[in-house]
Design a protein around this motif. Structure first.
Motif, PDB file in Angstrom:
ATOM      1  N   LEU A  97       0.827  -1.210   0.000  1.00 13.02           N
ATOM      2  CA  LEU A  97       0.000   0.000   0.000  1.00 13.02           C
ATOM      3  C   LEU A  97       0.864   1.264   0.000  1.00 13.02           C
ATOM      4  CD1 LEU A  97      -2.865  -1.048   2.439  1.00 13.02           C
ATOM      5  CD2 LEU A  97      -2.933  -0.938  -0.059  1.00 13.02           C
ATOM      6  N   LYS A  98       1.969   1.249   0.735  1.00  7.87           N
ATOM      7  CA  LYS A  98       2.885   2.397   0.723  1.00  7.87           C
ATOM      8  C   LYS A  98       3.448   2.625  -0.673  1.00  7.87           C
ATOM      9  CE  LYS A  98       4.430   2.201   5.486  1.00  7.87           C
ATOM     10  NZ  LYS A  98       5.531   1.815   6.378  1.00  7.87           N
ATOM     11  N   GLU A  99       3.808   1.541  -1.347  1.00  9.07           N
ATOM     12  CA  GLU A  99       4.321   1.659  -2.715  1.00  9.07           C
ATOM     13  C   GLU A  99       3.259   2.207  -3.655  1.00  9.07           C
ATOM     14  OE1 GLU A  99       6.060  -1.900  -4.236  1.00  9.07           O
ATOM     15  OE2 GLU A  99       7.563  -1.977  -2.642  1.00  9.07           O
ATOM     16  N   LEU A 100       2.032   1.742  -3.509  1.00  6.85           N
ATOM     17  CA  LEU A 100       0.939   2.232  -4.360  1.00  6.85           C
ATOM     18  C   LEU A 100       0.741   3.728  -4.169  1.00  6.85           C
ATOM     19  CD1 LEU A 100      -1.792  -0.524  -4.002  1.00  6.85           C
ATOM     20  CD2 LEU A 100      -0.472   0.059  -6.031  1.00  6.85           C
ATOM     21  N   GLU A 101       0.798   4.163  -2.938  1.00  2.00           N
ATOM     22  CA  GLU A 101       0.640   5.583  -2.637  1.00  2.00           C
ATOM     23  C   GLU A 101       1.743   6.394  -3.309  1.00  2.00           C
ATOM     24  OE1 GLU A 101       0.333   8.497   1.245  1.00  2.00           O
ATOM     25  OE2 GLU A 101       0.376   6.330   1.519  1.00  2.00           O
ATOM     26  N   TYR A 154     -10.153  -4.357   6.546  1.00  2.00           N
ATOM     27  CA  TYR A 154      -9.997  -3.366   7.608  1.00  2.00           C
ATOM     28  C   TYR A 154      -8.710  -2.559   7.395  1.00  2.00           C
ATOM     29  CZ  TYR A 154      -8.756  -1.174  11.962  1.00  2.00           C
ATOM     30  OH  TYR A 154      -8.352  -0.245  12.887  1.00  2.00           O
ATOM     31  N   LEU A 155      -7.601  -3.243   7.115  1.00  2.00           N
ATOM     32  CA  LEU A 155      -6.329  -2.539   6.921  1.00  2.00           C
ATOM     33  C   LEU A 155      -6.380  -1.609   5.708  1.00  2.00           C
ATOM     34  CD1 LEU A 155      -3.821  -5.424   7.727  1.00  2.00           C
ATOM     35  CD2 LEU A 155      -4.330  -3.418   9.145  1.00  2.00           C
ATOM     36  N   VAL A 156      -7.025  -2.041   4.641  1.00  2.00           N
ATOM     37  CA  VAL A 156      -7.151  -1.181   3.458  1.00  2.00           C
ATOM     38  C   VAL A 156      -8.050   0.012   3.767  1.00  2.00           C
ATOM     39  CG1 VAL A 156      -7.981  -1.054   1.078  1.00  2.00           C
ATOM     40  CG2 VAL A 156      -6.630  -3.026   1.818  1.00  2.00           C
ATOM     41  N   ALA A 157      -9.154  -0.210   4.495  1.00  2.00           N
ATOM     42  CA  ALA A 157     -10.049   0.896   4.876  1.00  2.00           C
ATOM     43  C   ALA A 157      -9.314   1.906   5.750  1.00  2.00           C
ATOM     44  CB  ALA A 157     -11.284   0.358   5.597  1.00  2.00           C
ATOM     45  N   ARG A 158      -8.482   1.423   6.654  1.00  2.00           N
ATOM     46  CA  ARG A 158      -7.691   2.321   7.508  1.00  2.00           C
ATOM     47  C   ARG A 158      -6.695   3.116   6.665  1.00  2.00           C
ATOM     48  NH1 ARG A 158      -4.022  -0.143  12.099  1.00  2.00           N
ATOM     49  NH2 ARG A 158      -2.597  -0.195  10.360  1.00  2.00           N
ATOM     50  N   TRP A 159      -6.062   2.462   5.699  1.00  2.00           N
ATOM     51  CA  TRP A 159      -5.135   3.139   4.789  1.00  2.00           C
ATOM     52  C   TRP A 159      -5.865   4.226   4.005  1.00  2.00           C
ATOM     53  CZ3 TRP A 159      -4.957   2.378  -0.770  1.00  2.00           C
ATOM     54  CH2 TRP A 159      -3.860   2.983  -1.392  1.00  2.00           C
ATOM     55  N   LEU A 160      -7.053   3.914   3.487  1.00  2.00           N
ATOM     56  CA  LEU A 160      -7.843   4.909   2.748  1.00  2.00           C
ATOM     57  C   LEU A 160      -8.220   6.086   3.637  1.00  2.00           C
ATOM     58  CD1 LEU A 160     -10.147   2.523   0.709  1.00  2.00           C
ATOM     59  CD2 LEU A 160      -8.332   3.981  -0.209  1.00  2.00           C
ATOM     60  N   LEU A 162      -6.516   7.215   6.193  1.00  2.00           N
ATOM     61  CA  LEU A 162      -5.303   8.029   6.366  1.00  2.00           C
ATOM     62  C   LEU A 162      -5.040   8.884   5.128  1.00  2.00           C
ATOM     63  CD1 LEU A 162      -2.945   5.448   8.094  1.00  2.00           C
ATOM     64  CD2 LEU A 162      -3.959   7.485   9.136  1.00  2.00           C
ATOM     65  N   LEU A 163      -5.288   8.314   3.947  1.00  2.00           N
ATOM     66  CA  LEU A 163      -5.104   9.074   2.712  1.00  2.00           C
ATOM     67  C   LEU A 163      -6.066  10.261   2.654  1.00  2.00           C
ATOM     68  CD1 LEU A 163      -4.646   6.279   0.035  1.00  2.00           C
ATOM     69  CD2 LEU A 163      -2.887   7.752   1.029  1.00  2.00           C
ATOM     70  N   ARG A 164      -7.307  10.038   3.095  1.00  2.00           N
ATOM     71  CA  ARG A 164      -8.297  11.122   3.096  1.00  2.00           C
ATOM     72  C   ARG A 164      -7.845  12.285   3.971  1.00  2.00           C
ATOM     73  NH1 ARG A 164     -12.116   7.384   4.561  1.00  2.00           N
ATOM     74  NH2 ARG A 164     -12.615   6.201   2.733  1.00  2.00           N
ATOM     75  N   THR A 165      -7.230  11.969   5.093  1.00  2.00           N
ATOM     76  CA  THR A 165      -6.769  13.037   5.985  1.00  2.00           C
ATOM     77  C   THR A 165      -5.634  13.833   5.348  1.00  2.00           C
ATOM     78  OG1 THR A 165      -5.202  11.615   7.175  1.00  2.00           O
ATOM     79  CG2 THR A 165      -7.440  11.784   8.078  1.00  2.00           C
ATOM     80  N   ARG A 166      -4.954  13.214   4.360  1.00  2.00           N
ATOM     81  CA  ARG A 166      -3.876  13.902   3.657  1.00  2.00           C
ATOM     82  C   ARG A 166      -4.340  14.519   2.350  1.00  2.00           C
ATOM     83  NH1 ARG A 166       0.198   9.302   3.337  1.00  2.00           N
ATOM     84  NH2 ARG A 166      -0.628   8.201   5.094  1.00  2.00           N
ATOM     85  N   GLY A 167      -5.641  14.425   2.069  1.00  2.00           N
ATOM     86  CA  GLY A 167      -6.177  15.103   0.889  1.00  2.00           C
ATOM     87  C   GLY A 167      -6.392  14.246  -0.335  1.00  2.00           C
ATOM     88  N   ALA A 168      -6.160  12.942  -0.267  1.00  2.00           N
ATOM     89  CA  ALA A 168      -6.406  12.068  -1.422  1.00  2.00           C
ATOM     90  C   ALA A 168      -7.905  11.823  -1.551  1.00  2.00           C
ATOM     91  CB  ALA A 168      -5.670  10.755  -1.280  1.00  2.00           C
ATOM     92  N   THR A 169      -8.356  11.580  -2.750  1.00  2.00           N
ATOM     93  CA  THR A 169      -9.745  11.226  -2.989  1.00  2.00           C
ATOM     94  C   THR A 169      -9.839   9.710  -3.024  1.00  2.00           C
ATOM     95  OG1 THR A 169      -9.972  13.182  -4.351  1.00  2.00           O
ATOM     96  CG2 THR A 169     -11.697  11.530  -4.541  1.00  2.00           C
ATOM     97  N   THR A 170     -10.750   9.160  -2.221  1.00  2.00           N
ATOM     98  CA  THR A 170     -10.888   7.706  -2.183  1.00  2.00           C
ATOM     99  C   THR A 170     -12.341   7.302  -2.371  1.00  2.00           C
ATOM    100  OG1 THR A 170     -11.212   7.668   0.209  1.00  2.00           O
ATOM    101  CG2 THR A 170      -8.958   7.491  -0.579  1.00  2.00           C
TER     102      THR A 170
END
Length: 174
Positions: A97-101, A154-160, A162-170
């Motif tokens: 997931l870090k690599e994808l980001e 659950y882990l993917v939802a948590r990752w998403l 975290l991305l939302r808090t940084r401004g990514a659209t999910t």
């Protein structure tokens, strides 16, 4: 920022209970779409109607397809993650997931399919080669396909989140 769409896929099951449980997990964690592929026997007769009721209650989508190649052809994911327990190999989910980001930070969209085996012991060798083999962090032993799906989603939802808090659209679904 990048746009992420995550599509959970339950593949190859005849268990109506497993279909209903994975649907509850996916919709409960906020995924808008669940894909079922190669569903047969009681899963097709009882599981699909139960999953459809859950989808309607949650205002979500349920897609039923015949096999994984059809999932890939019709949904055209940029990335396919195949989730298995750690003892079957693959990389840790958090690392992938870090690599994808990092790869999609320039604003482009990324559609991610996360595939789970629905039968025991899981997916065949050929099916595991459909995408990148991953395992949820810390899950080495076989906890069953429903357990792997629950922890992974659950882990993917948590990752998403975290991305939302940084401004990514999910979007968790199609």
């Amino acid at each position: 920022m990048a746009t992420y769409t995550v599509i959970p896929v339950l593949h190859n099951t005849n268990s109506s209970q497993r279909v209903a449980e994975v649907a509850r997990i996916a919709y409960g964690l906020g995924y808008n779409t669940l894909v079922l592929s190669r569903v047969y026997g009681p899963a097709a007769q009882v599981g699909i109607p139960e999953a459809q009721k859950l989808a309607l209650r949650h205002n979500c989508n349920l897609i039923v397809l015949s096999d994984l190649p059809e999932v890939v052809e019709l949904l055209r994911p940029n990335v396919i993650l195949v989730a298995v327990p750690g003892k079957y190999g693959g990389r840790e989910l958090s690392e992938v997931l870090k690599e994808l980001e990092g790869k999609t930070s320039g604003g482009e969209a990324s559609r991610i399919a996360v595939v789970f085996g629905g039968a025991e012991p899981g997916l065949s060798q050929k099916e595991m080669k459909t995408g990148e083999l991953v395992h949820p962090d810390g899950v080495e032993e076989d906890i069953g396909s429903t357990g792997v799906a629950a922890v992974t989603l659950y882990l993917v939802a948590r990752w998403l989140s975290l991305l939302r808090t940084r401004g990514a659209t999910t979007r968790e679904g199609v």
